[in-house]
Write a protein that holds these residues in place. Structure first.
Motif, PDB file in Angstrom:
ATOM      1  N   GLY A 133       0.817  -1.220   0.000  1.00  0.00           N
ATOM      2  CA  GLY A 133       0.000   0.000   0.000  1.00  0.00           C
ATOM      3  C   GLY A 133       0.845   1.263   0.000  1.00  0.00           C
ATOM      4  N   GLU A 134       1.887   1.278   0.827  1.00  0.00           N
ATOM      5  CA  GLU A 134       2.771   2.453   0.883  1.00  0.00           C
ATOM      6  C   GLU A 134       3.490   2.658  -0.446  1.00  0.00           C
ATOM      7  OE1 GLU A 134       3.854   2.224   5.672  1.00  0.00           O
ATOM      8  OE2 GLU A 134       5.108   1.147   4.208  1.00  0.00           O
ATOM      9  N   LEU A 135       3.998   1.571  -1.005  1.00  0.00           N
ATOM     10  CA  LEU A 135       4.705   1.653  -2.284  1.00  0.00           C
ATOM     11  C   LEU A 135       3.748   2.061  -3.399  1.00  0.00           C
ATOM     12  CD1 LEU A 135       7.447   1.328  -3.669  1.00  0.00           C
ATOM     13  CD2 LEU A 135       6.930  -1.106  -3.953  1.00  0.00           C
ATOM     14  N   SER A 136       2.555   1.522  -3.395  1.00  0.00           N
ATOM     15  CA  SER A 136       1.531   1.881  -4.393  1.00  0.00           C
ATOM     16  C   SER A 136       1.244   3.371  -4.339  1.00  0.00           C
ATOM     17  CB  SER A 136       0.228   1.122  -4.138  1.00  0.00           C
ATOM     18  OG  SER A 136       0.417  -0.246  -4.319  1.00  0.00           O
ATOM     19  N   SER A 137       1.113   3.897  -3.134  1.00  0.00           N
ATOM     20  CA  SER A 137       0.842   5.316  -2.954  1.00  0.00           C
ATOM     21  C   SER A 137       1.985   6.181  -3.497  1.00  0.00           C
ATOM     22  CB  SER A 137       0.614   5.595  -1.467  1.00  0.00           C
ATOM     23  OG  SER A 137       0.401   6.955  -1.247  1.00  0.00           O
ATOM     24  N   LYS A 138       3.217   5.792  -3.213  1.00  0.00           N
ATOM     25  CA  LYS A 138       4.384   6.554  -3.684  1.00  0.00           C
ATOM     26  C   LYS A 138       4.488   6.526  -5.210  1.00  0.00           C
ATOM     27  CE  LYS A 138       6.953   7.155   0.307  1.00  0.00           C
ATOM     28  NZ  LYS A 138       6.841   8.476   0.847  1.00  0.00           N
ATOM     29  N   MET A 139       4.103   5.386  -5.802  1.00  0.00           N
ATOM     30  CA  MET A 139       4.239   5.220  -7.245  1.00  0.00           C
ATOM     31  C   MET A 139       2.979   5.627  -8.005  1.00  0.00           C
ATOM     32  SD  MET A 139       6.353   1.640  -7.457  1.00  0.00           S
ATOM     33  CE  MET A 139       6.517   1.736  -9.248  1.00  0.00           C
ATOM     34  N   TYR A 140       1.921   5.993  -7.274  1.00  0.00           N
ATOM     35  CA  TYR A 140       0.640   6.354  -7.884  1.00  0.00           C
ATOM     36  C   TYR A 140       0.099   5.205  -8.740  1.00  0.00           C
ATOM     37  CZ  TYR A 140       2.005  10.984  -6.328  1.00  0.00           C
ATOM     38  OH  TYR A 140       2.410  12.048  -5.565  1.00  0.00           O
ATOM     39  N   LEU A 141       0.168   3.994  -8.188  1.00  0.00           N
ATOM     40  CA  LEU A 141      -0.345   2.798  -8.864  1.00  0.00           C
ATOM     41  C   LEU A 141      -1.393   2.124  -7.988  1.00  0.00           C
ATOM     42  CD1 LEU A 141       3.008   1.148 -10.066  1.00  0.00           C
ATOM     43  CD2 LEU A 141       1.381   2.430 -11.474  1.00  0.00           C
ATOM     44  N   ALA A 142      -2.259   1.342  -8.621  1.00  0.00           N
ATOM     45  CA  ALA A 142      -3.219   0.533  -7.865  1.00  0.00           C
ATOM     46  C   ALA A 142      -2.451  -0.558  -7.126  1.00  0.00           C
ATOM     47  CB  ALA A 142      -4.234  -0.091  -8.817  1.00  0.00           C
ATOM     48  N   CYS A 143      -2.955  -0.959  -5.978  1.00  0.00           N
ATOM     49  CA  CYS A 143      -2.296  -2.016  -5.196  1.00  0.00           C
ATOM     50  C   CYS A 143      -2.137  -3.295  -6.011  1.00  0.00           C
ATOM     51  CB  CYS A 143      -3.067  -2.293  -3.911  1.00  0.00           C
ATOM     52  SG  CYS A 143      -2.829  -1.027  -2.649  1.00  0.00           S
ATOM     53  N   SER A 144      -3.133  -3.628  -6.835  1.00  0.00           N
ATOM     54  CA  SER A 144      -3.048  -4.844  -7.649  1.00  0.00           C
ATOM     55  C   SER A 144      -1.900  -4.753  -8.658  1.00  0.00           C
ATOM     56  CB  SER A 144      -4.371  -5.107  -8.373  1.00  0.00           C
ATOM     57  OG  SER A 144      -4.697  -4.008  -9.208  1.00  0.00           O
ATOM     58  N   THR A 145      -1.695  -3.588  -9.234  1.00  0.00           N
ATOM     59  CA  THR A 145      -0.596  -3.378 -10.185  1.00  0.00           C
ATOM     60  C   THR A 145       0.749  -3.505  -9.474  1.00  0.00           C
ATOM     61  OG1 THR A 145      -2.003  -1.873 -11.453  1.00  0.00           O
ATOM     62  CG2 THR A 145       0.367  -1.767 -11.881  1.00  0.00           C
ATOM     63  N   THR A 146       0.848  -2.909  -8.287  1.00  0.00           N
ATOM     64  CA  THR A 146       2.086  -2.988  -7.511  1.00  0.00           C
ATOM     65  C   THR A 146       2.353  -4.419  -7.070  1.00  0.00           C
ATOM     66  OG1 THR A 146       1.697  -0.724  -6.759  1.00  0.00           O
ATOM     67  CG2 THR A 146       3.343  -1.995  -5.560  1.00  0.00           C
ATOM     68  N   THR A 147       1.309  -5.145  -6.708  1.00  0.00           N
ATOM     69  CA  THR A 147       1.468  -6.549  -6.311  1.00  0.00           C
ATOM     70  C   THR A 147       2.066  -7.362  -7.463  1.00  0.00           C
ATOM     71  OG1 THR A 147      -0.341  -6.424  -4.726  1.00  0.00           O
ATOM     72  CG2 THR A 147       0.247  -8.624  -5.522  1.00  0.00           C
ATOM     73  N   ASP A 148       1.543  -7.161  -8.684  1.00  0.00           N
ATOM     74  CA  ASP A 148       2.081  -7.863  -9.860  1.00  0.00           C
ATOM     75  C   ASP A 148       3.548  -7.486 -10.088  1.00  0.00           C
ATOM     76  OD1 ASP A 148      -0.405  -9.018 -10.254  1.00  0.00           O
ATOM     77  OD2 ASP A 148      -0.983  -7.632 -11.865  1.00  0.00           O
ATOM     78  N   LEU A 149       3.855  -6.211  -9.929  1.00  0.00           N
ATOM     79  CA  LEU A 149       5.220  -5.718 -10.089  1.00  0.00           C
ATOM     80  C   LEU A 149       6.156  -6.391  -9.078  1.00  0.00           C
ATOM     81  CD1 LEU A 149       6.669  -3.316 -11.714  1.00  0.00           C
ATOM     82  CD2 LEU A 149       6.350  -2.016  -9.631  1.00  0.00           C
ATOM     83  N   ILE A 150       5.719  -6.451  -7.836  1.00  0.00           N
ATOM     84  CA  ILE A 150       6.522  -7.059  -6.763  1.00  0.00           C
ATOM     85  C   ILE A 150       6.677  -8.560  -6.998  1.00  0.00           C
ATOM     86  CG2 ILE A 150       6.619  -7.561  -4.280  1.00  0.00           C
ATOM     87  CD1 ILE A 150       7.336  -4.627  -5.121  1.00  0.00           C
ATOM     88  N   ASP A 151       5.618  -9.214  -7.479  1.00  0.00           N
ATOM     89  CA  ASP A 151       5.710 -10.647  -7.788  1.00  0.00           C
ATOM     90  C   ASP A 151       6.852 -10.911  -8.767  1.00  0.00           C
ATOM     91  OD1 ASP A 151       3.545 -11.245  -6.149  1.00  0.00           O
ATOM     92  OD2 ASP A 151       2.105 -11.426  -7.815  1.00  0.00           O
ATOM     93  N   ARG A 152       6.913 -10.126  -9.840  1.00  0.00           N
ATOM     94  CA  ARG A 152       7.968 -10.306 -10.846  1.00  0.00           C
ATOM     95  C   ARG A 152       9.344  -9.982 -10.270  1.00  0.00           C
ATOM     96  NH1 ARG A 152       3.892  -7.910 -13.708  1.00  0.00           N
ATOM     97  NH2 ARG A 152       4.894  -5.879 -13.830  1.00  0.00           N
ATOM     98  N   MET A 153       9.417  -8.940  -9.445  1.00  0.00           N
ATOM     99  CA  MET A 153      10.697  -8.555  -8.842  1.00  0.00           C
ATOM    100  C   MET A 153      11.168  -9.615  -7.844  1.00  0.00           C
ATOM    101  SD  MET A 153       9.887  -4.503  -8.452  1.00  0.00           S
ATOM    102  CE  MET A 153      11.328  -4.094  -7.520  1.00  0.00           C
ATOM    103  N   GLU A 154      10.223 -10.222  -7.158  1.00  0.00           N
ATOM    104  CA  GLU A 154      10.570 -11.268  -6.193  1.00  0.00           C
ATOM    105  C   GLU A 154      11.118 -12.501  -6.932  1.00  0.00           C
ATOM    106  OE1 GLU A 154       8.697 -12.434  -1.903  1.00  0.00           O
ATOM    107  OE2 GLU A 154       7.312 -12.484  -3.603  1.00  0.00           O
ATOM    108  N   LYS A 155      10.508 -12.839  -8.064  1.00  0.00           N
ATOM    109  CA  LYS A 155      10.988 -13.971  -8.871  1.00  0.00           C
ATOM    110  C   LYS A 155      12.414 -13.732  -9.369  1.00  0.00           C
ATOM    111  CE  LYS A 155       6.525 -15.630 -10.390  1.00  0.00           C
ATOM    112  NZ  LYS A 155       5.465 -15.485 -11.370  1.00  0.00           N
TER     113      LYS A 155
END
Length: 157
Positions: free
Chosen positions: A60-82
């Motif tokens: 949520g904090e990262l989504s807010s900083k990036m002006y993205l929806a939480c679902s979009t940030t979650t997908d982004l983090i999933d790929r970065m975690e992989k």
């Protein structure tokens, strides 16, 4: 010096705004060229920068900083975690909270990209006198502080 605020001419403001926008575009473009050397996308780089600058954050904090929806940030983090750039960790104070933690591989990418961007800027600034570089640095820092202060004022409304 008078206590009255200085009135800046609108045409000067327009020229300054345009210059800042154009400089920002050049830095962004140069950054994207540098990013081509690394296995990350521009949005992933932005996320890594936030984590590098401010430490662990929730989605949520990262989504807010990036002006993205939480679902979009979650997908982004999933790929970065992989790609082993970040990991999800439970908050030490509240195990229900999950924070995104920057891993060494992500930190190395951030440092290298920033180093290359700074090297580019250093090359450009070699055409300036030391006095002009000092003046530019001082005034950009002042502009940044004024804008941060103003942003806090607007958030309080």
């Amino acid at each position: 010096m008078s206590d009255q605020k200085q009135t800046v001419k609108i045409d000067q403001v327009a020229k300054i705004e345009k210059s800042l926008r154009m400089i920002s575009d050049i830095v962004k473009q140069k950054g994207r060229e540098i990013l081509n050397e690394f296995p990350i996308t521009p949005p992933q780089f932005v996320a890594l920068q936030w984590l590098h600058e401010y430490g662990d954050m929730t989605i949520g904090e990262l989504s807010s900083k990036m002006y993205l929806a939480c679902s979009t940030t979650t997908d982004l983090i999933d790929r970065m975690e992989k790609n082993e750039l970040v990991e999800r960790v439970k908050d030490t104070n509240d195990r229900r909270v999950v924070r995104i933690h920057l891993l060494d591989k992500g930190a190395v990418i951030i440092r290298e990209v920033i180093h290359q961007r700074q090297a580019y800027l250093q090359g450009v600034l070699e055409n300036f006198s030391q006095e002009d570089v000092d003046f530019l640095e001082k005034n950009l820092r002042f502009l940044n502080e004024e804008m941060k202060r103003d942003a806090k004022t607007w958030k309080s409304f």
